[in-house]
Design a protein around this motif. Structure first.
Motif, PDB file in Angstrom:
ATOM      1  N   PHE A 180     -30.854 -21.049 -67.166  1.00  0.00           N
ATOM      2  CA  PHE A 180     -32.219 -20.821 -66.700  1.00  0.00           C
ATOM      3  C   PHE A 180     -33.231 -21.525 -67.601  1.00  0.00           C
ATOM      4  O   PHE A 180     -34.057 -22.315 -67.145  1.00  0.00           O
ATOM      5  N   PHE A 181     -33.169 -21.256 -68.902  1.00  0.00           N
ATOM      6  CA  PHE A 181     -34.155 -21.835 -69.819  1.00  0.00           C
ATOM      7  C   PHE A 181     -33.965 -23.343 -69.996  1.00  0.00           C
ATOM      8  O   PHE A 181     -34.928 -24.070 -70.241  1.00  0.00           O
ATOM      9  N   SER A 182     -32.753 -23.841 -69.839  1.00  0.00           N
ATOM     10  CA  SER A 182     -32.516 -25.295 -69.874  1.00  0.00           C
ATOM     11  C   SER A 182     -33.222 -25.978 -68.712  1.00  0.00           C
ATOM     12  O   SER A 182     -33.786 -27.065 -68.870  1.00  0.00           O
ATOM     13  N   LYS A 183     -33.203 -25.356 -67.547  1.00  0.00           N
ATOM     14  CA  LYS A 183     -33.867 -25.929 -66.368  1.00  0.00           C
ATOM     15  C   LYS A 183     -35.379 -25.991 -66.550  1.00  0.00           C
ATOM     16  O   LYS A 183     -36.042 -26.838 -65.961  1.00  0.00           O
ATOM     17  N   ILE A 184     -35.929 -25.111 -67.370  1.00  0.00           N
ATOM     18  CA  ILE A 184     -37.361 -25.148 -67.657  1.00  0.00           C
ATOM     19  C   ILE A 184     -37.664 -26.271 -68.641  1.00  0.00           C
ATOM     20  O   ILE A 184     -38.745 -26.840 -68.629  1.00  0.00           O
ATOM     21  N   GLY A 200     -34.756 -19.679 -60.645  1.00  0.00           N
ATOM     22  CA  GLY A 200     -34.344 -18.321 -60.322  1.00  0.00           C
ATOM     23  C   GLY A 200     -35.196 -17.233 -60.939  1.00  0.00           C
ATOM     24  O   GLY A 200     -34.916 -16.049 -60.760  1.00  0.00           O
ATOM     25  N   GLY A 201     -36.246 -17.627 -61.664  1.00  0.00           N
ATOM     26  CA  GLY A 201     -37.158 -16.631 -62.211  1.00  0.00           C
ATOM     27  C   GLY A 201     -38.006 -16.029 -61.101  1.00  0.00           C
ATOM     28  O   GLY A 201     -37.995 -16.508 -59.965  1.00  0.00           O
ATOM     29  N   GLN A 244     -41.232 -14.090 -64.721  1.00  0.00           N
ATOM     30  CA  GLN A 244     -40.215 -13.226 -65.318  1.00  0.00           C
ATOM     31  C   GLN A 244     -38.905 -14.004 -65.368  1.00  0.00           C
ATOM     32  O   GLN A 244     -38.551 -14.676 -64.400  1.00  0.00           O
ATOM     33  N   ASP A 245     -38.193 -13.893 -66.487  1.00  0.00           N
ATOM     34  CA  ASP A 245     -36.908 -14.577 -66.591  1.00  0.00           C
ATOM     35  C   ASP A 245     -35.825 -13.758 -65.894  1.00  0.00           C
ATOM     36  O   ASP A 245     -36.110 -12.762 -65.219  1.00  0.00           O
ATOM     37  N   TRP A 300     -43.075 -13.837 -69.358  1.00  0.00           N
ATOM     38  CA  TRP A 300     -43.473 -15.059 -70.059  1.00  0.00           C
ATOM     39  C   TRP A 300     -44.802 -15.528 -69.476  1.00  0.00           C
ATOM     40  O   TRP A 300     -44.911 -15.734 -68.274  1.00  0.00           O
ATOM     41  N   GLU A 301     -45.798 -15.687 -70.319  1.00  0.00           N
ATOM     42  CA  GLU A 301     -47.094 -16.190 -69.892  1.00  0.00           C
ATOM     43  C   GLU A 301     -47.277 -17.579 -70.495  1.00  0.00           C
ATOM     44  O   GLU A 301     -47.039 -17.787 -71.685  1.00  0.00           O
ATOM     45  N   VAL A 302     -47.689 -18.507 -69.659  1.00  0.00           N
ATOM     46  CA  VAL A 302     -47.921 -19.870 -70.113  1.00  0.00           C
ATOM     47  C   VAL A 302     -49.397 -20.149 -69.920  1.00  0.00           C
ATOM     48  O   VAL A 302     -49.943 -19.925 -68.839  1.00  0.00           O
TER      49      VAL A 302
END
Length: 138
Positions: free
Chosen positions: A23-27, A99-100, A118-119, A125-127
């Motif tokens: 998931f985080f790699s895709k981001i 998928g988040g 949301q993960d 997570w706020e950006v």
């Protein structure tokens, strides 16, 4: 001057480490392989900030408290700064595509723009992007 830590490590429990890494790699996040095994990985936020993603059973060895279910409750919101409004949208869109889940709607206060997701485990997570050219706070 008070305490100034040289580095920050945030520890988050995850249900499935491999799914979280995917998931985080895709981001667009990268991981330090020196601190990665079947129980944990070290996600690099920047040169001095890291998120340790720990399998729940391993995370539990660091606390006597019951783990919260981030899908039902919130204990923390991870806030990341982006370099532009476009990067805010890019990061959140990648998270949603990976998928988040959507969290709050986008907000735009002129000098500050943000969006959140949301993960896989429900962590928030706020950006946000803040214009440093002298905008006024709300």
């Amino acid at each position: 001057m008070g305490l100034q830590a040289k580095m920050t490590f945030v520890n988050l429990p995850v249900k499935d480490l491999n799914k979280s890494i995917d998931f985080f790699s895709k981001i667009g996040f990268e991981f330090n392989p020196q601190y990665t095994d079947k129980n944990a990985t070290c996600m690099i936020i920047n040169d001095n900030t890291f998120v340790m993603l720990l399998v729940e059973s391993f995370f539990q060895t660091f606390t006597k408290k019951e783990l919260s279910d981030a899908i039902k409750t919130t204990e923390v919101i991870m806030a990341l700064s982006a370099q532009s409004r476009e990067q805010v949208d890019e990061i959140v869109n990648k998270a949603l595509e990976a998928g988040g889940k959507a969290s709050n709607d986008r907000f735009d206060h002129g000098f500050m723009y943000g969006w959140s997701f949301q993960d896989m485990d429900g962590h928030l997570w706020e950006v946000m992007y803040m214009d440093q050219s002298g905008g006024e706070a709300v």
